[in-house]
Design a protein around this motif. Structure first.
Motif, PDB file in Angstrom:
ATOM      1  N   GLY A 287      33.036  44.968  28.830  1.00  0.00           N
ATOM      2  CA  GLY A 287      33.193  46.071  29.780  1.00  0.00           C
ATOM      3  C   GLY A 287      34.603  46.154  30.320  1.00  0.00           C
ATOM      4  N   GLY A 288      35.567  45.787  29.487  1.00  0.00           N
ATOM      5  CA  GLY A 288      36.943  45.770  29.988  1.00  0.00           C
ATOM      6  C   GLY A 288      37.978  45.644  28.894  1.00  0.00           C
ATOM      7  N   TRP A 289      39.006  44.857  29.179  1.00  0.00           N
ATOM      8  CA  TRP A 289      40.142  44.799  28.268  1.00  0.00           C
ATOM      9  C   TRP A 289      40.918  43.492  28.422  1.00  0.00           C
ATOM     10  CZ3 TRP A 289      43.526  44.212  32.161  1.00  0.00           C
ATOM     11  CH2 TRP A 289      43.379  44.980  33.322  1.00  0.00           C
ATOM     12  N   VAL A 290      41.771  43.270  27.429  1.00  0.00           N
ATOM     13  CA  VAL A 290      42.736  42.175  27.477  1.00  0.00           C
ATOM     14  C   VAL A 290      44.118  42.829  27.475  1.00  0.00           C
ATOM     15  CG1 VAL A 290      43.640  40.118  26.342  1.00  0.00           C
ATOM     16  CG2 VAL A 290      41.193  40.667  26.183  1.00  0.00           C
TER      17      VAL A 290
ATOM     18  N   GLU B 152      30.079  37.015  28.321  1.00  0.00           N
ATOM     19  CA  GLU B 152      30.899  37.402  27.169  1.00  0.00           C
ATOM     20  C   GLU B 152      32.393  37.283  27.490  1.00  0.00           C
ATOM     21  OE1 GLU B 152      26.939  39.488  26.888  1.00  0.00           O
ATOM     22  OE2 GLU B 152      28.404  39.049  28.470  1.00  0.00           O
ATOM     23  N   ALA B 153      32.758  37.650  28.709  1.00  0.00           N
ATOM     24  CA  ALA B 153      34.162  37.567  29.109  1.00  0.00           C
ATOM     25  C   ALA B 153      34.637  36.124  29.172  1.00  0.00           C
ATOM     26  CB  ALA B 153      34.358  38.237  30.468  1.00  0.00           C
ATOM     27  N   ALA B 154      33.757  35.227  29.594  1.00  0.00           N
ATOM     28  CA  ALA B 154      34.119  33.812  29.690  1.00  0.00           C
ATOM     29  C   ALA B 154      34.514  33.248  28.332  1.00  0.00           C
ATOM     30  CB  ALA B 154      32.962  33.010  30.282  1.00  0.00           C
TER      31      ALA B 154
ATOM     32  N   LYS C 260      56.267  38.804  28.696  1.00  0.00           N
ATOM     33  CA  LYS C 260      55.600  37.651  28.091  1.00  0.00           C
ATOM     34  C   LYS C 260      55.232  36.589  29.130  1.00  0.00           C
ATOM     35  CE  LYS C 260      57.759  38.476  23.602  1.00  0.00           C
ATOM     36  NZ  LYS C 260      58.437  37.904  22.424  1.00  0.00           N
ATOM     37  N   SER C 261      54.863  37.070  30.304  1.00  0.00           N
ATOM     38  CA  SER C 261      54.579  36.139  31.397  1.00  0.00           C
ATOM     39  C   SER C 261      53.089  35.879  31.612  1.00  0.00           C
ATOM     40  CB  SER C 261      55.169  36.665  32.703  1.00  0.00           C
ATOM     41  OG  SER C 261      54.557  37.901  33.056  1.00  0.00           O
ATOM     42  N   ALA C 262      52.231  36.802  31.104  1.00  0.00           N
ATOM     43  CA  ALA C 262      50.808  36.647  31.408  1.00  0.00           C
ATOM     44  C   ALA C 262      49.940  37.464  30.460  1.00  0.00           C
ATOM     45  CB  ALA C 262      50.533  37.076  32.843  1.00  0.00           C
ATOM     46  N   ILE C 263      48.676  37.073  30.436  1.00  0.00           N
ATOM     47  CA  ILE C 263      47.617  37.865  29.818  1.00  0.00           C
ATOM     48  C   ILE C 263      46.552  38.060  30.885  1.00  0.00           C
ATOM     49  CG2 ILE C 263      45.724  37.866  28.142  1.00  0.00           C
ATOM     50  CD1 ILE C 263      47.554  36.439  26.185  1.00  0.00           C
ATOM     51  N   ARG C 264      46.126  39.310  31.073  1.00  0.00           N
ATOM     52  CA  ARG C 264      45.069  39.611  32.042  1.00  0.00           C
ATOM     53  C   ARG C 264      43.807  40.010  31.295  1.00  0.00           C
ATOM     54  NH1 ARG C 264      45.997  44.237  35.574  1.00  0.00           N
ATOM     55  NH2 ARG C 264      47.687  44.952  34.235  1.00  0.00           N
ATOM     56  N   VAL C 265      42.691  39.490  31.748  1.00  0.00           N
ATOM     57  CA  VAL C 265      41.401  39.875  31.179  1.00  0.00           C
ATOM     58  C   VAL C 265      40.588  40.530  32.280  1.00  0.00           C
ATOM     59  CG1 VAL C 265      39.302  39.107  30.016  1.00  0.00           C
ATOM     60  CG2 VAL C 265      41.478  37.920  29.571  1.00  0.00           C
ATOM     61  N   LYS C 266      40.311  41.820  32.114  1.00  0.00           N
ATOM     62  CA  LYS C 266      39.478  42.543  33.075  1.00  0.00           C
ATOM     63  C   LYS C 266      38.098  42.715  32.457  1.00  0.00           C
ATOM     64  CE  LYS C 266      37.452  46.487  34.631  1.00  0.00           C
ATOM     65  NZ  LYS C 266      36.518  47.414  33.943  1.00  0.00           N
ATOM     66  N   TYR C 267      37.049  42.485  33.255  1.00  0.00           N
ATOM     67  CA  TYR C 267      35.691  42.635  32.745  1.00  0.00           C
ATOM     68  C   TYR C 267      34.767  43.076  33.867  1.00  0.00           C
ATOM     69  CZ  TYR C 267      35.140  37.996  34.904  1.00  0.00           C
ATOM     70  OH  TYR C 267      35.124  36.946  35.792  1.00  0.00           O
ATOM     71  N   GLN C 268      33.553  43.472  33.488  1.00  0.00           N
ATOM     72  CA  GLN C 268      32.529  43.799  34.471  1.00  0.00           C
ATOM     73  C   GLN C 268      31.580  42.620  34.601  1.00  0.00           C
ATOM     74  OE1 GLN C 268      31.359  47.604  32.598  1.00  0.00           O
ATOM     75  NE2 GLN C 268      31.923  48.609  34.514  1.00  0.00           N
ATOM     76  N   GLN C 269      31.118  42.383  35.813  1.00  0.00           N
ATOM     77  CA  GLN C 269      30.284  41.218  36.092  1.00  0.00           C
ATOM     78  C   GLN C 269      29.038  41.158  35.209  1.00  0.00           C
ATOM     79  OE1 GLN C 269      31.029  38.691  37.767  1.00  0.00           O
ATOM     80  NE2 GLN C 269      32.510  39.243  39.345  1.00  0.00           N
TER      81      GLN C 269
ATOM     82  N   ALA D  15      33.113  49.637  39.017  1.00  0.00           N
ATOM     83  CA  ALA D  15      31.795  49.003  39.108  1.00  0.00           C
ATOM     84  C   ALA D  15      31.812  47.600  38.517  1.00  0.00           C
ATOM     85  CB  ALA D  15      30.757  49.857  38.375  1.00  0.00           C
ATOM     86  N   GLY D  16      31.475  46.595  39.341  1.00  0.00           N
ATOM     87  CA  GLY D  16      31.405  45.216  38.867  1.00  0.00           C
ATOM     88  C   GLY D  16      32.731  44.642  38.426  1.00  0.00           C
ATOM     89  N   TYR D  17      33.825  45.167  38.959  1.00  0.00           N
ATOM     90  CA  TYR D  17      35.176  44.781  38.516  1.00  0.00           C
ATOM     91  C   TYR D  17      35.478  43.314  38.793  1.00  0.00           C
ATOM     92  CZ  TYR D  17      40.268  45.214  37.948  1.00  0.00           C
ATOM     93  OH  TYR D  17      41.565  45.080  37.530  1.00  0.00           O
ATOM     94  N   ALA D  18      35.996  42.619  37.783  1.00  0.00           N
ATOM     95  CA  ALA D  18      36.486  41.242  37.932  1.00  0.00           C
ATOM     96  C   ALA D  18      37.670  41.063  36.994  1.00  0.00           C
ATOM     97  CB  ALA D  18      35.392  40.236  37.610  1.00  0.00           C
ATOM     98  N   GLN D  19      38.539  40.128  37.312  1.00  0.00           N
ATOM     99  CA  GLN D  19      39.736  39.955  36.507  1.00  0.00           C
ATOM    100  C   GLN D  19      40.184  38.493  36.500  1.00  0.00           C
ATOM    101  OE1 GLN D  19      43.559  42.687  35.734  1.00  0.00           O
ATOM    102  NE2 GLN D  19      43.418  42.010  37.836  1.00  0.00           N
ATOM    103  N   GLU D  20      40.705  38.056  35.370  1.00  0.00           N
ATOM    104  CA  GLU D  20      41.279  36.711  35.221  1.00  0.00           C
ATOM    105  C   GLU D  20      42.746  36.853  34.831  1.00  0.00           C
ATOM    106  OE1 GLU D  20      40.830  32.370  34.986  1.00  0.00           O
ATOM    107  OE2 GLU D  20      39.368  33.907  35.558  1.00  0.00           O
ATOM    108  N   TYR D  21      43.611  36.194  35.576  1.00  0.00           N
ATOM    109  CA  TYR D  21      45.050  36.235  35.304  1.00  0.00           C
ATOM    110  C   TYR D  21      45.466  34.898  34.702  1.00  0.00           C
ATOM    111  CZ  TYR D  21      50.083  36.772  36.205  1.00  0.00           C
ATOM    112  OH  TYR D  21      51.443  36.863  36.079  1.00  0.00           O
ATOM    113  N   ILE D  22      46.020  34.944  33.502  1.00  0.00           N
ATOM    114  CA  ILE D  22      46.404  33.717  32.795  1.00  0.00           C
ATOM    115  C   ILE D  22      47.920  33.712  32.637  1.00  0.00           C
ATOM    116  CG2 ILE D  22      46.115  32.357  30.693  1.00  0.00           C
ATOM    117  CD1 ILE D  22      43.429  33.911  30.312  1.00  0.00           C
ATOM    118  N   SER D  23      48.564  32.795  33.313  1.00  0.00           N
ATOM    119  CA  SER D  23      50.031  32.747  33.350  1.00  0.00           C
ATOM    120  C   SER D  23      50.603  31.903  32.215  1.00  0.00           C
ATOM    121  CB  SER D  23      50.488  32.169  34.690  1.00  0.00           C
ATOM    122  OG  SER D  23      51.890  32.018  34.721  1.00  0.00           O
ATOM    123  N   PHE D  24      51.797  32.299  31.766  1.00  0.00           N
ATOM    124  CA  PHE D  24      52.524  31.527  30.766  1.00  0.00           C
ATOM    125  C   PHE D  24      53.754  30.867  31.377  1.00  0.00           C
ATOM    126  CE2 PHE D  24      49.688  33.953  28.270  1.00  0.00           C
ATOM    127  CZ  PHE D  24      49.431  33.172  27.147  1.00  0.00           C
ATOM    128  N   ILE D  25      53.698  30.687  32.676  1.00  0.00           N
ATOM    129  CA  ILE D  25      54.710  29.867  33.350  1.00  0.00           C
ATOM    130  C   ILE D  25      54.156  28.450  33.391  1.00  0.00           C
ATOM    131  CG2 ILE D  25      55.963  29.457  35.500  1.00  0.00           C
ATOM    132  CD1 ILE D  25      55.828  32.450  36.033  1.00  0.00           C
TER     133      ILE D  25
END
Length: 238
Positions: free
Chosen positions: A197-200, A221-223, A207-216, A146-156
């Protein structure tokens, strides 16, 4: 009734009874009591990003495997049941779970890496089998779609993986946030933040990325969390 306790991340969106009736009619399959109870309580989502509980699909097997049923050791009765059944969860490893009209073992599991099918009497037993197989212990969670959104942050950075940068940002994250719970802490930690509503998720191995999953519903707050991570990267690479 559903009996396997699950830690819930964020806000649930239970399935409506009218929707359940529509899904059952689409496949002419009766839903076992515990599967119905699960959908009415939790809705759609994943268990440990392993068991993906999505809208039951009456066409999945016919569209994808009608010419490839020889992958598994199936009787003609099995094949008929599969074509009439509903594909319910699939897994990250490619297993397929089909709900059939068998009175005693309605759930038929088609493993990705084996030709031997397995059958289960109810949905609780299916979940329990994955808990045991993957040694999840008590670290079992449900992550709603429900309301799933995700941000992918790369360390490349500049076409090169910067593991030292990852370590520094990871350390800053741990120093600045208090998490509600942590799963898989020893390998690939998933830090739960109910406020988003999610996780980091930190790729502590590659060690390539950090993903932040949140609900819309918690996008603001996720921003803040996402901006914190990106600002640390910017500050350390400027």
């Amino acid at each position: 009734m559903h009996s396997v306790p699950l830690y819930v991340i964020g806000q649930l969106q239970p399935v409506m009874k009218s929707q359940l009736e529509e899904w059952q009619a689409a496949g002419s399959v009766k839903f076992p009591a515990d599967y119905t109870a699960f959908l009415l309580q939790y809705g759609l989502g994943s268990i440990n990003e392993l068991l993906m509980i999505d809208v039951p699909d009456p066409d999945y097997m016919a569209l994808n495997f009608s010419d490839y049923l020889d992958f598994w050791e199936l009787t003609e009765t099995d094949k008929t049941e599969l074509m009439k059944g509903l594909t319910v969860p699939t897994t990250i490893d490619g297993d397929i779970l089909v709900l059939t009209n068998d009175d005693h073992t309605p759930f038929m599991l088609l493993p990705r890496h084996s030709g031997s099918i397995r059958r289960f009497p109810d949905f609780n037993t299916v979940i329990g089998d994955y808990i045991n197989r993957y040694a999840l212990g008590t670290d079992i969670y449900f992550d709603p779609y429900a309301g799933y959104a995700q941000e992918y942050i790369s360390f490349i950075i500049d076409n090169k993986l910067d593991k030292k940068l990852f370590d520094k940002v990871h350390e800053a994250l741990l120093a600045n946030y208090r998490f509600d719970r942590t799963f898989n802490a020893a390998i690939q930690p998933k830090y739960i933040l109910q406020s988003i509503g999610g996780w980091v998720y930190a790729d502590a191995v590659g060690k390539s990325a950090i993903r932040v999953k949140y609900q819309q519903a918690f996008a603001t707050e996720a921003a803040v969390v996402i901006d914190f991570i990106k600002s640390k990267i910017a500050a350390l690479t400027s």
